[in-house]
Design an enzyme around this catalytic site. Sequence first.
Site, mmCIF file in Angstrom:
data_model
loop_
_atom_site.group_PDB
_atom_site.id
_atom_site.type_symbol
_atom_site.label_atom_id
_atom_site.label_comp_id
_atom_site.label_asym_id
_atom_site.label_seq_id
_atom_site.Cartn_x
_atom_site.Cartn_y
_atom_site.Cartn_z
ATOM 1 N N THR A 51 -12.913 4.116 6.375
ATOM 2 C CA THR A 51 -13.437 3.446 5.184
ATOM 3 C C THR A 51 -13.156 1.946 5.282
ATOM 4 O O THR A 51 -12.614 1.476 6.272
ATOM 5 C CB THR A 51 -12.751 3.982 3.911
ATOM 6 O OG1 THR A 51 -11.361 3.643 3.955
ATOM 7 C CG2 THR A 51 -12.924 5.490 3.764
ATOM 8 N N TYR B 15 0.835 -1.207 0.000
ATOM 9 C CA TYR B 15 0.000 0.000 0.000
ATOM 10 C C TYR B 15 0.869 1.255 0.000
ATOM 11 O O TYR B 15 0.635 2.180 -0.782
ATOM 12 C CB TYR B 15 -0.933 -0.015 1.207
ATOM 13 C CG TYR B 15 -1.906 1.137 1.232
ATOM 14 C CD1 TYR B 15 -2.987 1.169 0.355
ATOM 15 C CD2 TYR B 15 -1.744 2.191 2.118
ATOM 16 C CE1 TYR B 15 -3.876 2.229 0.377
ATOM 17 C CE2 TYR B 15 -2.631 3.243 2.141
ATOM 18 C CZ TYR B 15 -3.702 3.262 1.272
ATOM 19 O OH TYR B 15 -4.576 4.313 1.285
ATOM 20 N N LYS C 155 1.167 4.215 -2.940
ATOM 21 C CA LYS C 155 0.926 5.639 -2.690
ATOM 22 C C LYS C 155 2.145 6.479 -3.050
ATOM 23 O O LYS C 155 2.017 7.600 -3.538
ATOM 24 C CB LYS C 155 0.493 5.866 -1.237
ATOM 25 C CG LYS C 155 -0.871 5.270 -0.938
ATOM 26 C CD LYS C 155 -1.934 5.792 -1.902
ATOM 27 C CE LYS C 155 -3.298 5.225 -1.628
ATOM 28 N NZ LYS C 155 -4.340 5.791 -2.502
#
Length: 195
Positions: A112, A75, A79
């Site tokens: 989220t 991840y 990014k």
Amino acid sequence: MLVPERQTDGFESPFPLVSTTWPLLADQPAAGCARRGQDLWLSRIANMSSATHYAGVLDMNDLNRRTCYSSHGAYSQSKLALVLFTYYLQEQLTAGNFPVTVNAVDPGMVDTALYDNLWSLAQAMKKPVAKILFRTPAEGAATAIYTAAASEMEGVGGCYLYNGQKTQSSDLSYNSELQAELWKKSCELVGLQEA
């Protein structure tokens, strides 16, 4: 996005979304955005990044993290790649005189489904912490909306924004040679001639 294992196609899950999308979209030099950006205002692209990019590491010989996979490592790498692409794409758009700006946006910690793949205890601990420390999705969207719509962002590109403020991204993200190398590698992965 914090997926515990690789996907069956051999790519780890965040990487293809980030690293192969931009060359595909830019293959037609942001044509749709450029057409829309010719009249009164420039078109704007807001890339959703994350502070995890500061921990991102790119191994150009193992972008799919076959040697050492971790969901957080994958991840943060994705990014970092997104910030690198943001800066590289802005340079290309500016050089081509396209009426388009692109910025990287950090929404902060947002409650989220990103954390749905955490192990049980971590998920249980996340719930009370999220209520106190995390932003709602609407709050998280505020910086992206600001970047896309605020009059003071007209003509401003190649920035990293957090809480509506231009902020320094990781030192590695400003490495123009790495930006170009990642772009070239991503073009190869999707079968495009380098743009």
